[in-house]
Design a protein around this motif. Sequence first.
Motif, PDB file in Angstrom:
ATOM      1  N   THR A 285      63.763  75.473 -12.014  1.00 35.87           N
ATOM      2  CA  THR A 285      64.121  76.867 -11.719  1.00 35.87           C
ATOM      3  C   THR A 285      63.290  77.830 -12.557  1.00 35.87           C
ATOM      4  N   GLY A 286      63.190  77.538 -13.856  1.00 32.51           N
ATOM      5  CA  GLY A 286      62.452  78.433 -14.738  1.00 32.51           C
ATOM      6  C   GLY A 286      60.978  78.522 -14.379  1.00 32.51           C
ATOM      7  N   THR A 287      60.354  77.390 -14.088  1.00 34.22           N
ATOM      8  CA  THR A 287      58.923  77.390 -13.777  1.00 34.22           C
ATOM      9  C   THR A 287      58.631  78.098 -12.464  1.00 34.22           C
ATOM     10  N   CYS A 289      60.059  80.600 -11.480  1.00 35.05           N
ATOM     11  CA  CYS A 289      60.124  82.031 -11.792  1.00 35.05           C
ATOM     12  C   CYS A 289      58.917  82.528 -12.576  1.00 35.05           C
ATOM     13  N   PHE A 323      63.321  82.719 -16.518  1.00 34.83           N
ATOM     14  CA  PHE A 323      62.593  81.641 -17.203  1.00 34.83           C
ATOM     15  C   PHE A 323      62.997  81.559 -18.666  1.00 34.83           C
ATOM     16  N   MET A 326      66.342  79.854 -19.124  1.00 32.17           N
ATOM     17  CA  MET A 326      66.247  78.436 -18.790  1.00 32.17           C
ATOM     18  C   MET A 326      65.482  77.656 -19.857  1.00 32.17           C
ATOM     19  N   TRP A 327      64.417  78.238 -20.367  1.00 32.80           N
ATOM     20  CA  TRP A 327      63.594  77.563 -21.365  1.00 32.80           C
ATOM     21  C   TRP A 327      64.360  77.353 -22.662  1.00 32.80           C
TER      22      TRP A 327
END
Length: 425
Positions: A285-287, A289, A323, A326-327
């Motif tokens: 999901t983060g990547t 974005c 991101f 999430m990271w």
Amino acid sequence: MTARPAWAGRNYLLLTGATVIAGLGSSGAMIAGAFAVLASGGSPTDVGLVAAARTIPLVLFLLIGGALADRLPRHRVMVAANALNCASQGLFALLVLTGDPRLWQMALLAALGGTGQAFFAPASEGMVLASVSGEHAGRAFAVFRMGMNGANIGGAALGGALVAAVGPGWVLAIDAASFALAGALRAFLDVSEVPARTPGGGILHDLRDGWREVAGRPWLWSVVVQFSVVNAVITAAEAVYGPLVAEEHLGGAGPWGLALAAFGAGTVGGALLMTRAKPRRLLRTGTLCVFPLALPSAALAVPVSATTLTVIMFGTGIAVEVFAVMWMTALHQEIPEEKFSRVSAYDWFGSVAVVPVATALAGPVQDLVGRPAALWGCSALVALLTAGVLCVPSVRHLTRRDTAPSGLPAATPAVEHSPPSGVAE
């Protein structure tokens, strides 16, 4: 009056409040520092030299700061760093208010500020998430980021107004006071139940150990490598090419400032979104974005209208904040608490190490290939590196686990709260 959330314990409130206070002061001080250099007769090149003086020690000392924060109580490292920043900004303010500051003096004080940030940043990473239970970690960090981003936006607006009204010296003095207050709040963190840290075989041993933690996780080092380039080209595009495009095609500094403000507003919106959303695949999901980060450079390359650019910047702010949450959630979930700061230092080092090189090369690259081609190149690098990271299996498959984190014990509900035993970015 709305009661605070059950997961927002004493340490979480202290950390968030300190970050908001420091952010309000620091955002205005960035503007004040530049105008202080110009008011003393400095040139735009001198402004850049003072900015570089802050960045260089940040790069040099980050890894040492990370290793030190894993050997000492992190809140003490944070308080000491805040004290150094308070002293450096206070002296900077005194020079501006009482005399004719020299360029070398301003550069030296900026370097001291960068040194403080190098020790503060790795120590602070993960402290907020460690102050709440695992199931609330994502929401807590999103609220924290929302406060931090809001403070940065408000601080920049207030700082700019105060520089115009009372001069840069008083804004720098306010920043020094904000560091003092933030450090005082962090000094009251309750870490009584944190296990005592056992020093390893020395700083170099700790740095090698941290590197092994990074190198042994493909999802971690691939994103660090990705953002070492992504941060560099985005900074070059926004710091060098953006103002030039705005001056020639968008109507000057006003529309460009509005676009940057829209990005900041987007980060607040993204943080608000993440107080509700809990994607299961954290890094996938983060990547995904990260792809929108290629859009501002492309928009400047066209160039699009000021209105369209503002909309793009707002959407990009939302994406980059998703991101960020999430990271940090992934790092907090996967990295052992006793090694978190040194791993965070490698993350920070990757994020800032190439930035000075990219900004220095931006002008020569524009002269060589032209500004539109340079901007399209920035967009292409962001997109290609992000696509490459998605090819890493552990990036696609890393899954959220709602378990209590290691480190500072989680907060208990506010109505029956007993003292817990704990980014800023």
